[in-house]
Design a protein around this motif. Structure first.
Motif: not given
Length: 294
Positions: A33, A47, A58
């Protein structure tokens, strides 16, 4: 703005960030993560990624200076990256391994062992918390000598939580959040974790100190934090003791409440009516106040 006025809103193009996570021996973790956080603005996004060979992205990120914190079963790591408006940034995060951490939980006042307290670690910059879904390893709960052992702790700067041994349980001691630096050794012996005893019992009448504290500055390093007075109630206990707006409190009843020990402030000031507190101030003065009825 008058009703019917024309307003022009200018939209700025977002940027993006792509990156790669690398394991200590090379390659990328199977599962990990990533948390992206701009301390100055409060922007935060998180995320999870699976079987991407350590790659992450991202697609829409505003301009700012970000801490990129990565958690994986094999370890944790972080990096910093700055993005201009509309910029496409790149970052690489190397994971440090995990180790076993041992230590003791001791009473802040007496130095005696405190049994039945659970210890948990998280990567710095990410919240460490205990939920009802957590599996409890009995080694993580302090024994009669206050000793505990926690496996798979990320190397580097860590957040530490010490709380009652099981979710929802009560304890004679307060929950604390603090920080530690975990060395890259197979087994790490941590300095004792000192926990304050609860000063306010359920059947006690809570005392009023007559002051409000300033919120922490998120851009200020944790080691520089000091409880600072933002408001003094006229005629209240703090005012009678001589406290002023802007006073920084460095110790309560002889216990340091700055930096990694700032969490102690709330615990040491939750007291019954009539409790006397001695506050040491950064300006060199020492004052005594008595908690009053609300």
């Amino acid at each position: 703005m008058a009703l019917g006025s024309e307003v022009i809103v200018k939209l700025t193009a977002p940027g993006s960030l792509v990156g790669r996570v690398r394991l200590p021996g090379g390659g990328g973790p199977e599962r990990f993560s990533v948390e992206l956080r701009d301390v100055a603005t409060g922007y935060q996004v998180r995320d999870s990624f699976f079987r991407t060979d350590g790659r992450f992205a991202f697609p829409q990120v505003p301009a700012g200076k970000f801490v990129v914190a990565v958690e994986a079963p094999e370890g944790a790591g972080k990096a910093e990256v700055a993005l201009a408006t509309g910029e496409r940034g790149q970052v690489e995060v190397a994971l440090a391994g995990r180790v076993t951490v041992r230590g003791r939980v001791l009473d802040l006042d007496t130095g005696e062992p405190v049994p039945g307290m659970r210890v948990k670690f998280g990567a710095e910059g990410q919240e460490a918390f205990i939920s009802s879904a957590d599996h409890v390893d009995e080694r993580e709960v302090s024994d009669a000598e206050g000793r505990f052992e926690v496996a798979d702790v990320p190397v580097g700067h860590a957040t530490v939580i010490v709380t009652a041994g099981s979710f929802g349980a009560t304890s004679d001691h307060e929950t604390i959040w603090t920080r530690a630096v975990i060395a890259n050794d197979r087994v790490v012996e941590l300095a004792p974790l000192q926990v304050p005893r609860r000063r306010l019992r359920p059947d006690d009448e809570a005392g009023e100190l007559g002051m409000t504290m300033r919120r922490d500055d998120p851009t200020e390093g944790a080691e520089a934090r000091r409880p600072t007075v933002a408001f003094v109630q006229p005629g209240g206990p703090a005012a009678r003791a001589g406290l002023r707006v802007g006073d920084a409190i460095v110790a309560i009843d002889g216990h340091d409440v700055t930096g990694d020990h700032v969490h102690r402030f709330a615990s040491l000031t939750r007291v019954p009516v009539g409790t006397e507190l001695r506050l040491e101030l950064a300006r060199g003065a020492s004052v005594t106040l008595i908690a009053a009825r609300r």
